[in-house]
Design a protein around this motif. Sequence first.
Motif, PDB file in Angstrom:
ATOM      1  N   LYS A   1       0.806  -1.224   0.000  1.00  0.00           N
ATOM      2  CA  LYS A   1       0.000   0.000   0.000  1.00  0.00           C
ATOM      3  C   LYS A   1       0.838   1.273   0.000  1.00  0.00           C
ATOM      4  N   THR A   2       2.103   1.170   0.388  1.00  0.00           N
ATOM      5  CA  THR A   2       2.903   2.398   0.499  1.00  0.00           C
ATOM      6  C   THR A   2       3.981   2.500  -0.584  1.00  0.00           C
ATOM      7  N   LYS A   3       4.079   1.503  -1.448  1.00  0.00           N
ATOM      8  CA  LYS A   3       5.231   1.457  -2.363  1.00  0.00           C
ATOM      9  C   LYS A   3       5.302   2.630  -3.336  1.00  0.00           C
TER      10      LYS A   3
ATOM     11  N   PRO B   1      10.229  10.468   1.235  1.00  0.00           N
ATOM     12  CA  PRO B   1      10.851   9.556   2.203  1.00  0.00           C
ATOM     13  C   PRO B   1      10.070   9.533   3.513  1.00  0.00           C
ATOM     14  N   ILE B   2       9.740   8.357   3.965  1.00  0.00           N
ATOM     15  CA  ILE B   2       9.016   8.213   5.231  1.00  0.00           C
ATOM     16  C   ILE B   2       9.425   6.881   5.854  1.00  0.00           C
ATOM     17  N   LYS B   3       9.630   6.914   7.157  1.00  0.00           N
ATOM     18  CA  LYS B   3      10.067   5.711   7.861  1.00  0.00           C
ATOM     19  C   LYS B   3       8.867   5.095   8.575  1.00  0.00           C
ATOM     20  N   ILE B   4       8.604   3.831   8.279  1.00  0.00           N
ATOM     21  CA  ILE B   4       7.433   3.146   8.836  1.00  0.00           C
ATOM     22  C   ILE B   4       7.907   1.877   9.553  1.00  0.00           C
ATOM     23  N   ALA B   5       7.451   1.697  10.791  1.00  0.00           N
ATOM     24  CA  ALA B   5       7.850   0.503  11.545  1.00  0.00           C
ATOM     25  C   ALA B   5       6.652  -0.418  11.755  1.00  0.00           C
TER      26      ALA B   5
ATOM     27  N   ALA C   1      10.284   5.733  14.314  1.00  0.00           N
ATOM     28  CA  ALA C   1       9.849   5.908  12.926  1.00  0.00           C
ATOM     29  C   ALA C   1       8.905   7.116  12.826  1.00  0.00           C
ATOM     30  N   ASP C   2       8.596   7.522  11.594  1.00  0.00           N
ATOM     31  CA  ASP C   2       7.586   8.572  11.418  1.00  0.00           C
ATOM     32  C   ASP C   2       6.220   8.050  11.848  1.00  0.00           C
ATOM     33  N   ALA C   3       5.940   6.796  11.487  1.00  0.00           N
ATOM     34  CA  ALA C   3       4.701   6.147  11.930  1.00  0.00           C
ATOM     35  C   ALA C   3       5.011   4.675  12.149  1.00  0.00           C
ATOM     36  N   GLY C   4       4.390   4.084  13.165  1.00  0.00           N
ATOM     37  CA  GLY C   4       4.708   2.687  13.440  1.00  0.00           C
ATOM     38  C   GLY C   4       3.664   2.027  14.311  1.00  0.00           C
TER      39      GLY C   4
ATOM     40  N   LEU D   1      -2.497   2.416  10.785  1.00  0.00           N
ATOM     41  CA  LEU D   1      -1.124   2.824  10.430  1.00  0.00           C
ATOM     42  C   LEU D   1      -1.120   3.520   9.060  1.00  0.00           C
ATOM     43  N   LEU D   2      -1.845   2.944   8.103  1.00  0.00           N
ATOM     44  CA  LEU D   2      -1.882   3.532   6.760  1.00  0.00           C
ATOM     45  C   LEU D   2      -2.519   4.921   6.791  1.00  0.00           C
ATOM     46  N   GLU D   3      -3.499   5.086   7.667  1.00  0.00           N
ATOM     47  CA  GLU D   3      -4.135   6.409   7.800  1.00  0.00           C
ATOM     48  C   GLU D   3      -3.123   7.423   8.353  1.00  0.00           C
ATOM     49  N   ALA D   4      -2.347   6.976   9.333  1.00  0.00           N
ATOM     50  CA  ALA D   4      -1.323   7.866   9.900  1.00  0.00           C
ATOM     51  C   ALA D   4      -0.276   8.219   8.837  1.00  0.00           C
TER      52      ALA D   4
END
Length: 140
Positions: free
Chosen positions: A69-71, A76-80, A95-98, A127-130
């Motif tokens: 979903k994020t590809k 640049p965003i860091k997701i955990a 991370a920016d969101a995790g 998480l995807l909403e964030a």
Amino acid sequence: MGIGLLLSSGIGDTIRVSLTGDPVEEVRVGYEILKSLNLRERGPTIISCPTCGRCEIDIISMTKKVERKTKNIPAPIKIAVMGCVVNGPGEARDADAGIAGGKGYGLLFCKGKIIGKVKERDLVDALLEAVHDLSPQSNL
Ligand code: SF4
């Protein structure tokens, strides 16, 4: 690894990655190499736990969904995506969101803060909403 070694030695300024598969993947892998060497910032970096006996959520399918979903996010965003509340919160906070999964629930983090306790089935969507809130052009 060969490409990475050359680039980290300052050799070369153009890369070509060859894979057996969809050529689109060659571009993605090329960017991943550049990102891992801090030579280029582009798109999401996903940190996911390798799983262990503490993992209480389906981290593999959750990570795959987040990846899928994020590809196409260009920024640049860091997701955990982490599997437990023991070691997960550290990475998720960083991370920016995790997310850090627990039994039936998980914690959602954004920019270092806990912003909610979410049911496991809603955790990836939260998480995807964030992520979307942080990158509004992402069209998730
Ligand atoms: S984050 Fe938790 S579940 Fe994942 S590998 Fe680390 S300790 Fe295990």
